[in-house]
Motif scaffolding. Structure first.
Motif, mmCIF file in Angstrom:
data_model
loop_
_atom_site.group_PDB
_atom_site.id
_atom_site.type_symbol
_atom_site.label_atom_id
_atom_site.label_comp_id
_atom_site.label_asym_id
_atom_site.label_seq_id
_atom_site.Cartn_x
_atom_site.Cartn_y
_atom_site.Cartn_z
ATOM 1 N N GLU A 154 42.667 45.569 36.577
ATOM 2 C CA GLU A 154 42.222 44.198 36.775
ATOM 3 C C GLU A 154 43.384 43.228 36.688
ATOM 4 O OE1 GLU A 154 39.211 43.236 33.978
ATOM 5 O OE2 GLU A 154 37.649 44.398 35.000
ATOM 6 N N VAL A 155 43.264 42.136 37.420
ATOM 7 C CA VAL A 155 44.228 41.047 37.335
ATOM 8 C C VAL A 155 43.708 40.052 36.306
ATOM 9 C CG1 VAL A 155 45.385 39.173 38.560
ATOM 10 C CG2 VAL A 155 44.944 41.354 39.723
ATOM 11 N N ARG A 156 44.415 39.940 35.189
ATOM 12 C CA ARG A 156 43.960 39.063 34.111
ATOM 13 C C ARG A 156 44.963 37.954 33.832
ATOM 14 N NH1 ARG A 156 40.561 42.518 29.613
ATOM 15 N NH2 ARG A 156 39.106 43.484 31.095
ATOM 16 N N SER A 164 51.760 45.569 41.859
ATOM 17 C CA SER A 164 51.432 45.063 43.184
ATOM 18 C C SER A 164 51.566 46.173 44.216
ATOM 19 C CB SER A 164 52.338 43.881 43.552
ATOM 20 O OG SER A 164 53.705 44.258 43.463
ATOM 21 N N LEU A 165 50.880 45.975 45.302
ATOM 22 C CA LEU A 165 50.857 46.948 46.383
ATOM 23 C C LEU A 165 52.040 46.707 47.311
ATOM 24 C CD1 LEU A 165 49.153 49.222 47.748
ATOM 25 C CD2 LEU A 165 48.034 47.405 49.061
ATOM 26 N N THR A 166 52.730 47.775 47.683
ATOM 27 C CA THR A 166 53.852 47.680 48.609
ATOM 28 C C THR A 166 53.690 48.741 49.681
ATOM 29 O OG1 THR A 166 55.218 49.209 47.353
ATOM 30 C CG2 THR A 166 55.402 46.873 46.786
ATOM 31 N N GLY A 167 54.546 48.716 50.684
ATOM 32 C CA GLY A 167 54.527 49.736 51.725
ATOM 33 C C GLY A 167 53.492 49.453 52.786
ATOM 34 N N GLU A 168 53.505 50.260 53.796
ATOM 35 C CA GLU A 168 52.575 50.108 54.899
ATOM 36 C C GLU A 168 51.337 50.962 54.663
ATOM 37 O OE1 GLU A 168 54.597 51.026 58.469
ATOM 38 O OE2 GLU A 168 56.218 49.583 58.132
ATOM 39 N N TRP A 201 53.537 29.894 40.434
ATOM 40 C CA TRP A 201 52.440 30.508 41.180
ATOM 41 C C TRP A 201 51.969 29.456 42.174
ATOM 42 C CZ3 TRP A 201 48.572 34.342 38.644
ATOM 43 C CH2 TRP A 201 47.670 34.833 39.598
ATOM 44 N N ASP A 202 52.599 29.427 43.345
ATOM 45 C CA ASP A 202 52.348 28.382 44.329
ATOM 46 C C ASP A 202 52.012 28.992 45.688
ATOM 47 O OD1 ASP A 202 53.036 26.305 42.503
ATOM 48 O OD2 ASP A 202 55.153 26.693 42.908
ATOM 49 N N ASN A 203 51.017 28.419 46.342
ATOM 50 C CA ASN A 203 50.661 28.814 47.707
ATOM 51 C C ASN A 203 50.468 30.319 47.850
ATOM 52 O OD1 ASN A 203 50.914 26.085 48.608
ATOM 53 N ND2 ASN A 203 53.146 26.371 48.716
ATOM 54 N N GLY A 204 49.824 30.911 46.863
ATOM 55 C CA GLY A 204 49.514 32.326 46.936
ATOM 56 C C GLY A 204 50.673 33.258 46.662
ATOM 57 N N VAL A 205 51.780 32.751 46.091
ATOM 58 C CA VAL A 205 52.953 33.580 45.797
ATOM 59 C C VAL A 205 53.353 33.388 44.337
ATOM 60 C CG1 VAL A 205 55.363 34.067 46.349
ATOM 61 C CG2 VAL A 205 53.765 33.451 48.164
ATOM 62 N N LEU A 206 53.541 34.496 43.632
ATOM 63 C CA LEU A 206 54.001 34.470 42.248
ATOM 64 C C LEU A 206 55.506 34.684 42.229
ATOM 65 C CD1 LEU A 206 50.985 35.791 42.330
ATOM 66 C CD2 LEU A 206 51.521 36.491 39.983
ATOM 67 N N ARG A 207 56.198 33.935 41.402
ATOM 68 C CA ARG A 207 57.613 34.168 41.146
ATOM 69 C C ARG A 207 57.751 34.657 39.714
ATOM 70 N NH1 ARG A 207 62.678 32.258 43.039
ATOM 71 N NH2 ARG A 207 61.614 30.896 44.525
ATOM 72 N N ALA A 247 53.182 38.529 46.400
ATOM 73 C CA ALA A 247 52.046 37.874 47.046
ATOM 74 C C ALA A 247 50.791 38.084 46.205
ATOM 75 C CB ALA A 247 51.833 38.440 48.443
ATOM 76 N N GLU A 248 50.049 37.018 46.011
ATOM 77 C CA GLU A 248 48.807 37.110 45.236
ATOM 78 C C GLU A 248 47.864 38.143 45.852
ATOM 79 O OE1 GLU A 248 45.121 34.144 43.955
ATOM 80 O OE2 GLU A 248 47.003 33.309 44.735
ATOM 81 N N SER A 249 47.858 38.247 47.172
ATOM 82 C CA SER A 249 46.979 39.197 47.851
ATOM 83 C C SER A 249 47.367 40.646 47.581
ATOM 84 C CB SER A 249 46.997 38.936 49.359
ATOM 85 O OG SER A 249 48.321 39.069 49.875
ATOM 86 N N ALA A 250 48.619 40.874 47.129
ATOM 87 C CA ALA A 250 49.073 42.239 46.859
ATOM 88 C C ALA A 250 48.859 42.658 45.413
ATOM 89 C CB ALA A 250 50.558 42.366 47.211
#
Length: 357
Positions: free
Chosen positions: A10-12, A26-30, A47-53, A65-68
């Motif tokens: 889970e993402v907490r 996070s998920l990487t690769g194709e 954490w801006d525009n769907g991207v975490l640093r 990427a938040e989606s990953a």
């Protein structure tokens, strides 16, 4: 990783966790190559525009990427080391700054603007690229940003750039990462504004007494309060200026060590005693005489003198790529405390005028 009662990752973490130390997967690769994951641990700096640093201990920034995201949680700070002296980052930052004192400085709130550069005959007008001067050591020619400036960051950085432009110097801000109280958030803000991380090194600490025990007396090491011509002949920075001599001689209690040689010293070193701390620097050996224990002898002699003055802990700076030094100091009981970095202002932010802030 955080695992739910049902056994799922889970993402907490949320944007509200910016500034905290986190661990994420996070998920990487194709997709057609199967799922591949990578784990990242560090301080969540944005954490801006769907991207975490996420800023790692060494100062490297990782974008995720938040989606990953597959899993994530906040984690406690890394456990304290079990050997060597315990010290807070701010204490060490101030001790290191006192060991390389600038020729001039000015306060910007709680930040300290530091410069050490002499006049150059025929210099070009202030603010022009050709007229820039290189100060002696970045540590004595950069901002020590401990505390609050009392103004927004953009205003503070503008004032910093003006101050250094007036001295025909590039503007640098020194930051640190990887320990409690370090400046991962400031690093991220500087990078967001285009400041360039030029130098990364580590500050190591260790107990002083074991270093003193490494060299038997007498060792042939001569100690002095001043860097004489012989010592300077071995120092790797050629053409040492009057400003450089002032910086080298600065500090609460400065000692220079020399192992005499035929034409130039076989080895040299410098130590600054400051309360409980002894800071080692400029440990250099004739390339033809390396691996004969000369560096160890120099440090041992300086350590004994520092013990006599009441010091009990030691620190030094190690460059990332200097494998030989890391091996040597690790064998003496030193270990990394934090990484430090020098960020240079982008050229576009350098004022063209020479006025003070």
């Amino acid at each position: 990783m955080e695992i739910s009662a049902a056994g799922r990752l889970e993402v907490r973490i949320t944007p509200a966790d910016v500034g905290k130390r986190v661990s994420v997967r996070s998920l990487t690769g194709e997709a057609d190559r199967g799922e591949k994951f990578t784990d990242t641990v560090g301080v969540l700096t944005s954490w801006d525009n769907g991207v975490l640093r996420i800023t790692r201990k060494n100062g490297e920034s990782v974008l995720v990427a938040e989606s990953a995201l597959v899993a994530g949680k906040s984690v406690p700070a890394a456990p304290a080391r079990r050997r060597g002296p315990v010290a807070a980052y701010e204490e060490l930052a101030r001790v290191a700054a006192r060991a390389w004192q600038p020729v001039e400085s000015e306060r910007l709130g709680e930040w300290e603007l530091r410069a050490a550069a002499g006049e150059e005959p025929g210099a070009c007008p202030p603010g022009t690229a050709a007229g820039r001067r290189a100060g002696f050591t970045r540590r004595a020619n950069s901002v020590l940003p401990l505390g609050d400036t009392g103004m927004p960051l953009d205003e503070a950085l503008t004032a910093v750039c003006r101050w250094y432009a007036a001295r025909r110097l590039p503007a640098y801000v020194q930051t640190a990462t990887g320990a409690e109280g370090t400046q991962e958030l400031l690093c991220a803000e500087l990078e967001r504004r285009g400041w360039v991380r030029e130098v990364t090194a580590e500050l190591w600490v260790g107990p002083l007494a074991p270093v003193a025990d490494l060299g038997a007396e007498p060792s042939g090491v001569v100690l002095s309060r001043e860097a004489d011509e012989a010592w300077l002949a071995r120092y790797r920075r050629k053409g040492v200026s009057e400003v450089a001599l002032r910086v080298l001689g600065s500090g609460p209690s400065v000692w220079f060590a020399t192992v005499p040689g035929e034409e130039a010293p076989a080895a040299i070193g410098r130590c600054v005693v400051d309360g409980r701390w002894a800071g080692f620097a400029a440990v250099e050996v004739d390339p033809a005489l390396r691996r004969r224990g000369l560096a160890t002898a120099v440090m041992a002699a300086l350590a004994r003198r520092a013990l006599d003055e009441g010091a009990s802990a030691a620190w030094l700076q190690v460059e990332e790529e200097n494998a030989a030094a890391r091996e040597l100091y690790g064998g003496m009981g030193f270990a990394a405390h934090h990484a430090y970095h020098h960020y240079r202002a982008p050229e576009s932010s350098a004022p063209t005028g020479g006025g003070t802030p």
